[in-house]
Scaffold this motif. Structure first.
Motif, short mmCIF file in Angstrom:
data_model
loop_
_atom_site.label_atom_id
_atom_site.label_comp_id
_atom_site.label_asym_id
_atom_site.label_seq_id
_atom_site.Cartn_x
_atom_site.Cartn_y
_atom_site.Cartn_z
N GLU A 27 0.84 -1.20 0.00
CA GLU A 27 0.00 0.00 0.00
C GLU A 27 0.87 1.25 0.00
O GLU A 27 0.63 2.20 -0.76
CB GLU A 27 -0.93 0.02 1.22
CG GLU A 27 -2.14 -0.88 1.08
CD GLU A 27 -3.06 -0.46 -0.04
OE1 GLU A 27 -3.42 0.73 -0.14
OE2 GLU A 27 -3.42 -1.34 -0.84
N ASP A 31 1.29 4.06 -2.98
CA ASP A 31 1.15 5.50 -2.74
C ASP A 31 2.34 6.26 -3.32
O ASP A 31 2.17 7.28 -3.99
CB ASP A 31 1.07 5.81 -1.23
CG ASP A 31 -0.29 5.51 -0.63
OD1 ASP A 31 -1.26 5.39 -1.39
OD2 ASP A 31 -0.37 5.40 0.61
N PRO A 39 0.32 9.76 3.59
CA PRO A 39 -0.63 8.82 4.21
C PRO A 39 -1.25 9.39 5.48
O PRO A 39 -0.56 9.96 6.32
CB PRO A 39 0.23 7.60 4.50
CG PRO A 39 1.34 7.68 3.52
CD PRO A 39 1.61 9.15 3.35
N GLY A 40 -2.56 9.23 5.60
CA GLY A 40 -3.28 9.69 6.78
C GLY A 40 -3.82 11.10 6.68
O GLY A 40 -4.68 11.50 7.47
N SER A 41 -3.35 11.87 5.69
CA SER A 41 -3.83 13.25 5.55
C SER A 41 -5.23 13.25 4.93
O SER A 41 -5.69 12.26 4.36
CB SER A 41 -2.88 14.06 4.68
OG SER A 41 -2.92 13.59 3.34
N ARG A 42 -5.92 14.39 5.04
CA ARG A 42 -7.25 14.52 4.43
C ARG A 42 -7.18 14.28 2.93
O ARG A 42 -8.03 13.61 2.35
CB ARG A 42 -7.82 15.90 4.69
CG ARG A 42 -8.35 16.08 6.07
CD ARG A 42 -9.02 17.42 6.19
NE ARG A 42 -9.51 17.59 7.54
CZ ARG A 42 -9.89 18.72 8.05
NH1 ARG A 42 -9.85 19.82 7.31
NH2 ARG A 42 -10.32 18.79 9.28
N TRP A 44 -5.10 12.49 1.35
CA TRP A 44 -4.84 11.07 1.11
C TRP A 44 -6.15 10.28 1.14
O TRP A 44 -6.41 9.48 0.26
CB TRP A 44 -3.88 10.57 2.17
CG TRP A 44 -3.48 9.13 2.04
CD1 TRP A 44 -2.64 8.58 1.10
CD2 TRP A 44 -3.88 8.05 2.88
NE1 TRP A 44 -2.50 7.24 1.32
CE2 TRP A 44 -3.25 6.88 2.42
CE3 TRP A 44 -4.71 7.97 4.00
CZ2 TRP A 44 -3.43 5.65 3.02
CZ3 TRP A 44 -4.87 6.74 4.60
CH2 TRP A 44 -4.24 5.60 4.11
N TYR A 45 -6.98 10.52 2.17
CA TYR A 45 -8.27 9.82 2.25
C TYR A 45 -9.18 10.20 1.08
O TYR A 45 -9.86 9.36 0.51
CB TYR A 45 -8.96 10.10 3.58
CG TYR A 45 -8.37 9.30 4.72
CD1 TYR A 45 -8.51 7.93 4.77
CD2 TYR A 45 -7.65 9.92 5.72
CE1 TYR A 45 -7.96 7.19 5.80
CE2 TYR A 45 -7.09 9.20 6.75
CZ TYR A 45 -7.25 7.82 6.79
OH TYR A 45 -6.70 7.10 7.81
N ALA A 46 -9.17 11.47 0.70
CA ALA A 46 -9.99 11.91 -0.43
C ALA A 46 -9.50 11.26 -1.72
O ALA A 46 -10.30 10.80 -2.55
CB ALA A 46 -9.95 13.43 -0.56
N HIS A 47 -8.20 11.20 -1.89
CA HIS A 47 -7.60 10.60 -3.09
C HIS A 47 -7.94 9.12 -3.19
O HIS A 47 -8.27 8.62 -4.25
CB HIS A 47 -6.08 10.80 -3.06
CG HIS A 47 -5.35 10.17 -4.19
ND1 HIS A 47 -5.35 10.71 -5.44
CD2 HIS A 47 -4.60 9.05 -4.24
CE1 HIS A 47 -4.62 9.95 -6.23
NE2 HIS A 47 -4.15 8.94 -5.53
N ARG A 48 -7.88 8.41 -2.04
CA ARG A 48 -8.13 6.96 -2.04
C ARG A 48 -9.59 6.62 -2.29
O ARG A 48 -9.90 5.57 -2.82
CB ARG A 48 -7.69 6.36 -0.72
CG ARG A 48 -6.19 6.29 -0.58
CD ARG A 48 -5.83 5.65 0.71
NE ARG A 48 -6.47 4.35 0.82
CZ ARG A 48 -5.83 3.21 0.95
NH1 ARG A 48 -4.54 3.20 0.98
NH2 ARG A 48 -6.49 2.08 1.07
N SER A 49 -10.50 7.48 -1.90
CA SER A 49 -11.92 7.16 -2.05
C SER A 49 -12.57 7.91 -3.20
O SER A 49 -13.78 7.99 -3.29
CB SER A 49 -12.66 7.45 -0.75
OG SER A 49 -12.55 8.83 -0.43
#
Length: 123
Positions: A27, A31, A39-42, A44-49
């Motif tokens: 993973e 990235d 990883p763990g930033s806002r 990052w979560y927006a990019h992953r979903s």
């Protein structure tokens, strides 16, 4: 392993831990390769979903990395197929033709594929 002081349960636990760590490392490497945010930033979560295509793209990147490292790709390939990746895409990232990739990693028995294609759609 024959007679050993090491229990098979300890070996199984170690193998499970290795699998988990390898998955986490893949993973992180995906990235890095995909130039993802920290990883763990806002971001990052927006990019992953963001979208289903990004899930498929990410799985294809994981497959390419694992293939180059000579890892077993069966689980990621099954996940990529569910995410919509075709055999041509999987073949491309592993340096194989679509046919070679399908022969190597397709887990659906030939008889089942025949049944699925012979059924008529109701709608």
């Amino acid at each position: 392993m024959g007679e050993s002081a090491v229990s098979s349960a300890a070996i199984a636990d170690a193998a499970e831990l290795l699998t988990q760590k390898a998955d986490m490392l893949l993973e992180r490497l995906a990235d890095r390769v995909m130039a993802a945010p920290t990883p763990g930033s806002r971001a990052w979560y927006a990019h992953r979903s963001a979208a289903a295509d990004s899930v498929k793209e990410r799985l294809l990147v994981r497959i390419a990395i694992a293939h180059q490292a000579h890892f077993d790709l069966a689980e990621d390939i099954a996940r990529a197929r569910v995410a919509g990746a075709g055999w041509a895409e999987i073949g491309e990232v592993t340096g194989l033709s679509a046919r070679q990739a399908r022969r190597r990693w397709d887990t659906v028995p030939v008889a089942s594929r025949r049944r699925e294609t012979e059924q008529l759609a109701i709608w």
